[in-house]
Design an enzyme around this catalytic site. Structure first.
Site, PDB file in Angstrom:
ATOM      1  N   TYR A  58       0.824  -1.213   0.000  1.00  0.00           N
ATOM      2  CA  TYR A  58       0.000   0.000   0.000  1.00  0.00           C
ATOM      3  C   TYR A  58       0.865   1.274   0.000  1.00  0.00           C
ATOM      4  O   TYR A  58       0.367   2.365  -0.265  1.00  0.00           O
ATOM      5  CB  TYR A  58      -0.976   0.026   1.184  1.00  0.00           C
ATOM      6  N   LYS A  86       1.194  -7.233   5.640  1.00  0.00           N
ATOM      7  CA  LYS A  86       1.173  -8.355   4.685  1.00  0.00           C
ATOM      8  C   LYS A  86       2.493  -8.461   3.921  1.00  0.00           C
ATOM      9  O   LYS A  86       3.102  -7.444   3.569  1.00  0.00           O
ATOM     10  CB  LYS A  86       0.028  -8.176   3.685  1.00  0.00           C
TER      11      LYS A  86
HETATM   12  P1  NDP Z   1     -14.081  -0.886   0.948  1.00  0.00           P
HETATM   13  O1  NDP Z   1     -15.134  -1.871   0.635  1.00  0.00           O
HETATM   14  O2  NDP Z   1     -13.629  -0.709   2.328  1.00  0.00           O
HETATM   15  O3  NDP Z   1     -14.559   0.511   0.331  1.00  0.00           O
HETATM   16  C1  NDP Z   1     -13.772   1.658   0.422  1.00  0.00           C
HETATM   17  C2  NDP Z   1     -14.494   2.780  -0.308  1.00  0.00           C
HETATM   18  O4  NDP Z   1     -15.721   3.092   0.347  1.00  0.00           O
HETATM   19  C3  NDP Z   1     -13.688   4.052  -0.336  1.00  0.00           C
HETATM   20  O5  NDP Z   1     -13.904   4.648  -1.599  1.00  0.00           O
HETATM   21  C4  NDP Z   1     -14.297   4.907   0.778  1.00  0.00           C
HETATM   22  O6  NDP Z   1     -14.166   6.263   0.445  1.00  0.00           O
HETATM   23  C5  NDP Z   1     -15.738   4.479   0.735  1.00  0.00           C
HETATM   24  N1  NDP Z   1     -16.428   4.511   2.046  1.00  0.00           N
HETATM   25  C6  NDP Z   1     -15.958   4.120   3.246  1.00  0.00           C
HETATM   26  N2  NDP Z   1     -16.906   4.225   4.199  1.00  0.00           N
HETATM   27  C7  NDP Z   1     -18.007   4.700   3.587  1.00  0.00           C
HETATM   28  C8  NDP Z   1     -19.306   5.035   4.038  1.00  0.00           C
HETATM   29  N3  NDP Z   1     -19.679   4.867   5.301  1.00  0.00           N
HETATM   30  N4  NDP Z   1     -20.192   5.534   3.116  1.00  0.00           N
HETATM   31  C9  NDP Z   1     -19.838   5.707   1.836  1.00  0.00           C
HETATM   32  N5  NDP Z   1     -18.628   5.402   1.340  1.00  0.00           N
HETATM   33  C10 NDP Z   1     -17.714   4.910   2.213  1.00  0.00           C
HETATM   34  O7  NDP Z   1     -12.867  -1.218  -0.035  1.00  0.00           O
HETATM   35  P2  NDP Z   1     -11.354  -1.640   0.000  1.00  0.00           P
HETATM   36  O8  NDP Z   1     -11.159  -2.359  -1.274  1.00  0.00           O
HETATM   37  O9  NDP Z   1     -10.492  -0.498   0.330  1.00  0.00           O
HETATM   38  O10 NDP Z   1     -11.229  -2.728   1.170  1.00  0.00           O
HETATM   39  C11 NDP Z   1     -11.000  -2.379   2.508  1.00  0.00           C
HETATM   40  C12 NDP Z   1      -9.609  -2.798   2.966  1.00  0.00           C
HETATM   41  O11 NDP Z   1      -9.406  -4.189   2.806  1.00  0.00           O
HETATM   42  C13 NDP Z   1      -8.459  -2.186   2.162  1.00  0.00           C
HETATM   43  O12 NDP Z   1      -8.284  -0.820   2.440  1.00  0.00           O
HETATM   44  C14 NDP Z   1      -7.333  -3.083   2.579  1.00  0.00           C
HETATM   45  O13 NDP Z   1      -6.874  -2.732   3.860  1.00  0.00           O
HETATM   46  C15 NDP Z   1      -8.018  -4.452   2.578  1.00  0.00           C
HETATM   47  N6  NDP Z   1      -7.867  -5.166   1.290  1.00  0.00           N
HETATM   48  C16 NDP Z   1      -7.100  -6.297   1.268  1.00  0.00           C
HETATM   49  C17 NDP Z   1      -6.891  -6.987   0.094  1.00  0.00           C
HETATM   50  C18 NDP Z   1      -6.045  -8.208   0.090  1.00  0.00           C
HETATM   51  O14 NDP Z   1      -5.680  -8.689  -0.998  1.00  0.00           O
HETATM   52  N7  NDP Z   1      -5.711  -8.768   1.227  1.00  0.00           N
HETATM   53  C19 NDP Z   1      -7.491  -6.550  -1.178  1.00  0.00           C
HETATM   54  C20 NDP Z   1      -8.337  -5.391  -1.042  1.00  0.00           C
HETATM   55  C21 NDP Z   1      -8.517  -4.739   0.160  1.00  0.00           C
HETATM   56  P3  NDP Z   1     -13.578   7.356   1.508  1.00  0.00           P
HETATM   57  O15 NDP Z   1     -12.176   6.965   1.828  1.00  0.00           O
HETATM   58  O16 NDP Z   1     -13.660   8.632   0.732  1.00  0.00           O
HETATM   59  O17 NDP Z   1     -14.508   7.329   2.695  1.00  0.00           O
END
Ligand code: NDP
Length: 318
Positions: A58, A86
């Protein structure tokens, strides 16, 4: 193992090792430069988060580390925090595991991690392109890599070890030879990709599941899905809260990412109410099931291989 216990204000799950993992954590993938620090600080100090999900890939662990240091200076104890990082694909080499962990500890300004995960079950070169050429995907000696992960636990540099994105066949291979079993499998999970097969397998083998992209990530519009928004309106919660609560009620921990202090707080307000059984069932019955994070761009090279299709990569779990 799956019973949720209230510890302070934040519910936790118990891992097979007896350690507690918070049911909610903050995701940091795509947590933007110069915003990530504030987001982590707001999460820990203002909103009461105790789990931060990080990764070398990240590129923002230094900001996370600065925020954690500042949070601990306000009086929050290290042992009350749960920090995950990770091991990236280019470090899936037994000779590189400890070095990679030490880099993470240095960036995060920590002496130990609570959880260290294999990020993806693919070994690549450092300079792997997207998609990787044939020569950029290297043989993976999973047993030897895992043995090095186990040594990190023995050396008390890491409290628990686990994996991400492992399918049932890959977990079966790993479970055959481990001394320390994976405590966690972190996988994509939301109503549009329930991942039932993995959840069922992990529950039976006492591997805790952590739901990544619990809001459907940026790529889907699950937060605006009419079923989700209707339930949210009915029970006077937000769509984000409904999706997070659904994950927690499945017995998994969730790590929604946000860089907005307002949404970070909103996402934490999921512990003093429950989804009714019928709403939970509705959210558990989405017909169109599709992965968002399918790894295609990262790993699949249909012309050259060695991984030529998603079907092959996910062992049919697609
Ligand atoms: P999420 O499903 O957590 O969605 C994140 C998005 O939702 C962002 O655009 C955020 O925008 C928005 N958001 C957050 N809260 C709200 C809310 N209450 N209402 C409306 N919009 C909201 O997606 P991710 O893919 O980021 O997954 C979460 C985490 O999982 C990652 O950050 C990472 O740490 C992990 N991950 C791990 C992976 C792996 O391979 N092990 C792969 C993918 C993710 P904003 O920031 O503007 O609020």
């Amino acid at each position: 193992m799956k019973e949720m216990a209230e510890v302070g204000e934040l519910a936790t799950f118990k891992l097979p090792t007896g350690h507690h993992i918070p049911a909610l954590g903050l995701g940091t993938w795509k947590s933007e430069p110069n915003k990530c620090r504030e987001a982590v600080y707001a999460a820990v100090v203002e909103a009461g988060y105790r789990h931060i999900d990080c990764a070398d890939k990240y590129g923002n662990q230094e900001e996370v580390g600065e925020a954690l240091k500042a949070a601990m200076e306000t009086g929050i104890a290290r042992q009350d925090l749960f920090v995950t990082s990770k091991l990236w694909c280019a470090d899936l080499d037994p000779m590189k595991v400890k070095q990679a962990l030490e880099k993470a500890l240095h960036e995060l300004q920590l002496e130990y991690l609570d959880l260290y995960l294999i990020h993806w079950p693919v070994h690549t070169t450092v300079d792997a392109s997207r998609p990787p050429s044939k020569d950029q995907v290297l043989p993976l000696d999973l047993n030897s890599v895992w043995r090095e992960m186990e040594k990190l636990v023995e050396e008390k540099l890491v409290r628990d070890i686990g994996v991400c994105n492992f399918t049932v066949p890959k977990l079966e291979v790993l479970l055959k030879t481990t001394t320390i079993k994976p405590a966690v499998n972190q996988v994509e999970m939301h109503p549009g990709w329930r991942n039932d097969k993995i959840l069922d397998f992990c529950k039976r083998h006492h591997i805790h599941v952590m739901a990544y992209s619990p809001l459907g990530s940026q790529a889907t519009d699950e937060l605006h899905d009419p079923t989700v928004t209707q339930i949210a309106e009915k029970i006077r919660k937000t769509p984000g809260q409904v999706l997070i609560r659904w994950a927690i009620q499945r017995g998994v921990s969730a790590i929604p990412k946000s860089s907005s202090p307002h949404r970070i707080k909103e996402n934490m307000q999921v512990f003093d109410w429950k989804l009714a059984a019928e709403d939970f069932e509705t959210l558990s019955s989405f017909q169109n099931q599709k992965r968002v994070q399918d790894g295609y761009i990262l790993f699949i090279n249909p012309e050259e291989g060695p991984l030529r299709s998603l079907e092959e990569f996910w062992d049919g779990e697609i």
